[in-house]
Design an enzyme around this catalytic site. Structure first.
Site, PDB file in Angstrom:
ATOM      1  N   HIS A 151       0.845  -1.194   0.000  1.00 31.12           N
ATOM      2  CA  HIS A 151       0.000   0.000   0.000  1.00 31.12           C
ATOM      3  C   HIS A 151       0.880   1.244   0.000  1.00 31.12           C
ATOM      4  O   HIS A 151       1.760   1.395   0.839  1.00 31.12           O
ATOM      5  CB  HIS A 151      -0.900  -0.003   1.241  1.00 31.12           C
ATOM      6  CG  HIS A 151      -1.787   1.202   1.344  1.00 31.12           C
ATOM      7  ND1 HIS A 151      -2.802   1.455   0.450  1.00 31.12           N
ATOM      8  CD2 HIS A 151      -1.801   2.222   2.231  1.00 31.12           C
ATOM      9  CE1 HIS A 151      -3.409   2.575   0.795  1.00 31.12           C
ATOM     10  NE2 HIS A 151      -2.818   3.062   1.872  1.00 31.12           N
ATOM     11  N   GLY A 169      -5.726   8.124   4.387  1.00 31.55           N
ATOM     12  CA  GLY A 169      -6.278   9.425   4.731  1.00 31.55           C
ATOM     13  C   GLY A 169      -5.257  10.468   5.105  1.00 31.55           C
ATOM     14  O   GLY A 169      -5.624  11.609   5.422  1.00 31.55           O
ATOM     15  N   GLY A 171      -3.012  11.728   3.069  1.00 32.18           N
ATOM     16  CA  GLY A 171      -2.742  12.644   1.963  1.00 32.18           C
ATOM     17  C   GLY A 171      -1.658  12.174   1.006  1.00 32.18           C
ATOM     18  O   GLY A 171      -1.030  13.007   0.337  1.00 32.18           O
ATOM     19  N   LYS A 172      -1.434  10.869   0.920  1.00 26.06           N
ATOM     20  CA  LYS A 172      -0.406  10.363  -0.012  1.00 26.06           C
ATOM     21  C   LYS A 172      -0.761  10.702  -1.454  1.00 26.06           C
ATOM     22  O   LYS A 172       0.098  11.133  -2.226  1.00 26.06           O
ATOM     23  CB  LYS A 172      -0.251   8.852   0.148  1.00 26.06           C
ATOM     24  CG  LYS A 172       0.306   8.403   1.484  1.00 26.06           C
ATOM     25  CD  LYS A 172       0.575   6.920   1.533  1.00 26.06           C
ATOM     26  CE  LYS A 172      -0.676   6.094   1.371  1.00 26.06           C
ATOM     27  NZ  LYS A 172      -1.659   6.300   2.470  1.00 26.06           N
ATOM     28  N   SER A 173      -2.027  10.514  -1.811  1.00 27.01           N
ATOM     29  CA  SER A 173      -2.440  10.795  -3.187  1.00 27.01           C
ATOM     30  C   SER A 173      -2.380  12.283  -3.497  1.00 27.01           C
ATOM     31  O   SER A 173      -1.964  12.692  -4.590  1.00 27.01           O
ATOM     32  CB  SER A 173      -3.853  10.251  -3.444  1.00 27.01           C
ATOM     33  OG  SER A 173      -3.877   8.845  -3.320  1.00 27.01           O
ATOM     34  N   ASP A 190      -1.849   4.142  -4.519  1.00 23.88           N
ATOM     35  CA  ASP A 190      -2.673   3.330  -3.632  1.00 23.88           C
ATOM     36  C   ASP A 190      -2.163   1.890  -3.511  1.00 23.88           C
ATOM     37  O   ASP A 190      -1.930   1.405  -2.418  1.00 23.88           O
ATOM     38  CB  ASP A 190      -4.139   3.329  -4.073  1.00 23.88           C
ATOM     39  CG  ASP A 190      -5.018   2.679  -3.008  1.00 23.88           C
ATOM     40  OD1 ASP A 190      -4.882   3.051  -1.830  1.00 23.88           O
ATOM     41  OD2 ASP A 190      -5.816   1.792  -3.340  1.00 23.88           O
ATOM     42  N   GLU A 214      -6.863   8.417  -6.983  1.00 23.88           N
ATOM     43  CA  GLU A 214      -8.119   8.784  -6.328  1.00 23.88           C
ATOM     44  C   GLU A 214      -7.855   9.914  -5.338  1.00 23.88           C
ATOM     45  O   GLU A 214      -7.015   9.788  -4.442  1.00 23.88           O
ATOM     46  CB  GLU A 214      -8.710   7.588  -5.571  1.00 23.88           C
ATOM     47  CG  GLU A 214     -10.004   7.939  -4.834  1.00 23.88           C
ATOM     48  CD  GLU A 214     -10.477   6.827  -3.920  1.00 23.88           C
ATOM     49  OE1 GLU A 214     -11.456   7.062  -3.185  1.00 23.88           O
ATOM     50  OE2 GLU A 214      -9.859   5.743  -3.923  1.00 23.88           O
ATOM     51  N   ARG A 255      16.060  15.532  14.051  1.00 26.68           N
ATOM     52  CA  ARG A 255      16.227  16.931  13.684  1.00 26.68           C
ATOM     53  C   ARG A 255      17.481  17.166  12.855  1.00 26.68           C
ATOM     54  O   ARG A 255      17.561  18.133  12.113  1.00 26.68           O
ATOM     55  CB  ARG A 255      16.283  17.800  14.945  1.00 26.68           C
ATOM     56  CG  ARG A 255      14.995  17.774  15.753  1.00 26.68           C
ATOM     57  CD  ARG A 255      15.075  18.729  16.916  1.00 26.68           C
ATOM     58  NE  ARG A 255      15.243  20.105  16.472  1.00 26.68           N
ATOM     59  CZ  ARG A 255      15.504  21.122  17.286  1.00 26.68           C
ATOM     60  NH1 ARG A 255      15.645  20.901  18.582  1.00 26.68           N
ATOM     61  NH2 ARG A 255      15.648  22.336  16.810  1.00 26.68           N
TER      62      ARG A 255
END
Length: 314
Positions: A151, A169, A171-173, A190, A214, A255
């Site tokens: 995935h 959800g 925000g990868k796409s 996806d 998508e 960091r």
């Protein structure tokens, strides 16, 4: 040796394809066998059966594609009568996947009769023996490579294959869309089919969702038709994994860039960067910068090392 190393020996995976498809991929012509017949491959290795023709049958692996070049052909031509029949029988009775004659060599009637008798496909190539074996081995490497579905979103960013992972959800796409807007290229969104080919990981999209992304609120986007063919790639080696993670604060994250994280796919450890996703952060820009920094490190430059030199930081 783990299970993936065992698979790389080329003797443990099995794939069946149409004879016509194999010939198309490797530029071969069918001399015997039906184009719609299926051929089963169990080994990525290719063999020249000269020793078998001479009577040495020890260590012969019948699962390998058999290639006959000038040396084997002229050795067979030097045999007569029963000797030649015995030599051919030793090969064809092994239930090998197929026989390929190189350099446009035309097999004799006796050789073709044995192929018909045992139902072994006989193929022909105009290539030299060495080049033909290289082409067939590359094809079998990809066909028989260990495979799984992961995935994430796979992109080519400045020539680096980057796999974006993270929970649904995050925000990868949407990040992928912004990176495409910035001139980078999409391989898969996806779902990514990954293969281990010669100790490297190659990713591509499942055929049914290739070129599509998508986006919540917009639906399905066709990247090829919207941005052009230059915005998509068929496949890409995965060089870097960037994991998107939603947390409450940035305190637990690296960091200085001194951590060496890895992500394992099919037994191969890939460099991994964890990127926190917080409101107001431009994730696409961060991913792009992380990829550029990764390339610099691969070229031998490390910003942290340079900072230590300037500040005498230990």
């Amino acid at each position: 040796m783990n299970k993936y190393d065992e698979q790389l020996t080329g003797e443990s995976i099995e794939e069946t394809i149409r004879l016509a498809d194999f010939c198309k991929e490797c530029d071969l012509q069918i001399l015997s066998g039906d184009a719609d017949d299926c051929i089963t491959f169990k080994s990525v290795l290719v063999n020249r059966p000269g020793l078998l023709f001479a009577g040495f049958e020890d260590y012969f692996e019948s699962s390998r594609v058999q290639v006959i070049g000038n040396a084997e052909y002229y050795y067979l031509a030097s045999l007569t009568g029963k000797d030649k029949e015995n030599a051919l029988a030793r090969l064809y009775e092994k239930k090998i996947p197929c026989v390929i004659f190189t350099r446009g060599i035309v097999p004799s009637k006796m050789e073709m009769d044995f192929a018909y008798r045992y139902g072994i496909p006989v193929l022909s190539s105009q290539m030299t023996t060495t080049w033909l074996m290289h082409e067939v081995s590359n094809f079998l490497d990809n066909l028989l490579a260990p495979t799984e579905l992961v995935h994430g979103s796979l992109l080519d960013i400045n020539g680096v294959g980057v796999l974006l992972t993270g929970s649904s959800g995050l925000g990868k796409s949407e990040t992928a869309i912004e990176l495409i807007n910035r001139g980078h290229r999409l391989i898969a969104d996806d779902a990514v089919i990954v293969k281990r080919v010669r100790n490297e990981i190659v990713g591509k999209a499942p055929e049914k969702i290739k070129d599509f992304i998508e986006v919540r609120g917009l639906g399905i986007i066709d990247i090829r038709n919207m941005y052009g063919v230059g915005a998509v790639l068929e496949s890409e080696y995965i060089n870097l994994v960037i994991h998107l993670d939603k947390i409450a604060s940035l305190e637990e994250y690296d960091r200085l860039g001194s951590m060496d994280n890895t992500h394992e796919i099919l037994g191969v450890s890939l460099p991994k960067i964890n990127v926190p996703v917080l409101a107001g952060r431009n994730v696409a820009v961060i991913v792009e910068v992380a990829t550029r920094n990764f390339r610099l490190k691969k070229q031998g430059y490390n910003a942290l090392d340079e900072l230590k030199k300037r500040t005498n930081l230990k």
